[in-house]
Design an enzyme around this catalytic site. Structure first.
Site, mmCIF file in Angstrom:
data_model
loop_
_atom_site.group_PDB
_atom_site.id
_atom_site.type_symbol
_atom_site.label_atom_id
_atom_site.label_comp_id
_atom_site.label_asym_id
_atom_site.label_seq_id
_atom_site.Cartn_x
_atom_site.Cartn_y
_atom_site.Cartn_z
ATOM 1 N N GLU A 1 -27.223 -60.784 -3.063
ATOM 2 C CA GLU A 1 -25.981 -61.234 -2.687
ATOM 3 C C GLU A 1 -24.908 -60.061 -3.155
ATOM 4 O O GLU A 1 -24.114 -59.872 -2.575
ATOM 5 C CB GLU A 1 -25.646 -62.603 -3.276
ATOM 6 C CG GLU A 1 -24.319 -63.061 -2.689
ATOM 7 C CD GLU A 1 -24.053 -64.495 -3.090
ATOM 8 O OE1 GLU A 1 -22.981 -64.953 -3.171
ATOM 9 O OE2 GLU A 1 -24.969 -65.262 -3.735
ATOM 10 N N GLY B 1 -18.380 -70.462 -4.455
ATOM 11 C CA GLY B 1 -18.086 -72.153 -4.980
ATOM 12 C C GLY B 1 -19.282 -72.243 -5.812
ATOM 13 O O GLY B 1 -18.976 -73.178 -6.908
ATOM 14 N N GLY B 2 -20.416 -71.908 -5.792
ATOM 15 C CA GLY B 2 -21.748 -71.889 -6.683
ATOM 16 C C GLY B 2 -21.883 -71.031 -7.823
ATOM 17 O O GLY B 2 -22.540 -71.300 -8.677
ATOM 18 N N SER B 3 -21.554 -69.811 -7.353
ATOM 19 C CA SER B 3 -21.975 -68.720 -8.472
ATOM 20 C C SER B 3 -20.920 -67.624 -8.421
ATOM 21 O O SER B 3 -19.964 -67.472 -7.434
ATOM 22 C CB SER B 3 -23.438 -68.056 -8.045
ATOM 23 O OG SER B 3 -23.329 -67.250 -6.721
#
EC number: 3.6.1.42
Length: 429
Positions: free
Chosen positions: A240, A277-279
């Site tokens: 990512e 949002g998560g990482s």
């Protein structure tokens, strides 16, 4: 810390009065890509259609597909040829763009690629239209963007509904891609931290249902070489970040077909920081001669060697799972509740110094609801709540470290690109 709900819409629509050193270009899109200059704190939207709509995760995959993957080694690909850019711009389809030494003509043609970004707070589709001279990438012509909420992870108990939540996005892709090219238009789905945080059995069920649902639509799942399981998958945190780095630096013309003819200068590329949002991801290029005390090949958990147009580019990369905006907020609240319960046995209200006085919020901890009430204790009190979550005291095994014992070398470039929630949170300042 505020509410855990997704606040992008409210921040994008609030149109705050900005200080003079903050500059925004007009846009009709909800989420925007910001540039953060360390010297002037200048933030601005992109001036081209390429940048107008960037949730950004997966132009990175499209660029990777066309520039980095095995596709480039198909007949006709010219890795050392310079792209047609600058004043040439977008050309007319069918126009002769190159004539080789034998007199063979190459013509302008357009191709589409469809990328689904399955994030922690929503799913997005990017339908990219690229222009080529023969088999050589010319320019990104246009992008169509659509988003639905909530994200796939919201449907962890109903994987079929998770797949069906993508229907509006697939319908938009069908409407955009010409009928005669749909069957050869590659489509991939890459999920990020939202699914990485779920149990494996939940992830498997969601991905399988998504694959079967997409097969009912007239696109090429994958690129003809990827298996269906590879085409619809959870993206590793390192990928990512690396794809984001490729995308940003490509769009800045710092990476392009043909750049093998020039020395690669890592300090001239941009650091990429993505607060999801998560990482959270951070990626930057390093000069091999500038980090003599660190051998990237001995620390693959921190470094990524990228082969790009004949260059070997060493990247530092780190994905902090659980430290995206929404997940970090949740973890901070849960850690505070745990501490308060350990320190108190009289059943008094749980006060939270990071809320304004009087603000109340119910928080679910292991199936039990707790009411947090703001008490306006101030900055220092809030910092004392947040600091333990970042575990600055963890042992640093590979020096130097940032937090949680995670190694991170010094950043030497002056160029920093911060986007996603970094941008959204800074707009009102």
């Amino acid at each position: 810390m505020g509410s855990m709900s997704d606040e992008r819409e409210s921040s994008a629509a609030s149109a705050p009065v900005l200080p003079e050193h903050v500059h925004l270009s007009p846009t009709t899109h909800e989420t925007r890509m910001g540039y953060l200059s360390p010297n002037s704190l200048e933030m601005r939207n992109s001036r081209t259609a390429v940048y107008r709509r960037v949730s950004l995760l997966l132009l990175m995959a499209a660029v990777h597909y066309f520039l980095v993957s095995d596709w480039r080694r198909r007949p006709g690909w010219q890795p050392d040829g310079a792209p047609i850019r600058g004043s040439a711009g977008i050309r007319k389809v069918g126009e002769v763009c190159h004539v080789d030494a034998t007199g063979k003509e190459e013509r302008i043609r357009n191709r589409h690629a469809i990328i689904f970004d399955a994030g922690s707070t929503g799913s997005r589709v990017h339908v990219y239209e690229f222009q080529f001279c023969g088999s050589k990438l010319n320019v990104l012509v246009d992008e169509v963007f659509e988003e639905v909420k909530p994200g796939l992870s919201h449907y962890h108990a109903d994987p079929l509904q998770a797949a069906k939540s993508l229907k509006p996005l697939l319908d938009s892709a069908v409407a955009r891609v010409p009928p005669d090219t749909r069957k050869c238009t590659p489509l991939v789905v890459k999920a990020t931290a939202g699914l990485r945080l779920l149990p494996e059995y939940s992830v498997t069920g969601i991905l399988q249902n998504v694959r079967e649902f997409i097969k009912t639509h007239p696109f090429l799942l994958g690129d003809g070489k990827l298996s269906h399981s590879e085409a619809v998958a959870v993206m590793d945190g390192s990928e990512e970040g690396v794809f984001a780095w490729v995308t940003v630096n490509f769009l800045q013309d710092k990476l392009r077909p043909g750049f093998t003819s020039m020395p690669f200068l890592p300090d001239e590329t941009s650091v990429v920081m993505d607060l999801g949002g998560g990482s959270t991801q951070i990626v930057f290029a390093i000069a091999r001669d500038g980090y003599a005390d660190i051998d990237p090949l001995k620390h693959p958990q921190y470094y990524y060697r990228l082969a790009l147009h004949g260059n070997q580019v060493d990247l530092y990369q780190q994905s902090y799972l659980g430290y995206g905006l929404m997940e970090a907020r949740k973890n901070i609240k849960l850690a505070h509740i745990q501490k308060m319960l350990a320190d108190s046995s009289d059943g008094r209200a749980l006060r939270f110094p990071c809320y304004t006085k009087g603000h109340k919020e119910d928080v679910d901890k292991s199936g039990k609801m707790f009411a947090l009430t703001g008490d306006s204790s101030g900055w220092d009190a809030c910092l004392n709540v947040v600091r333990p979550v970042f575990r600055k005291e963890d042992p640093c095994l590979v020096h130097p470290c940032s937090f949680n014992g995670i190694h991170q070398p010094a950043i030497r470039t002056k160029n920093l690109i911060a986007f996603s929630y970094f941008f959204d949170r800074l707009i009102p300042l």
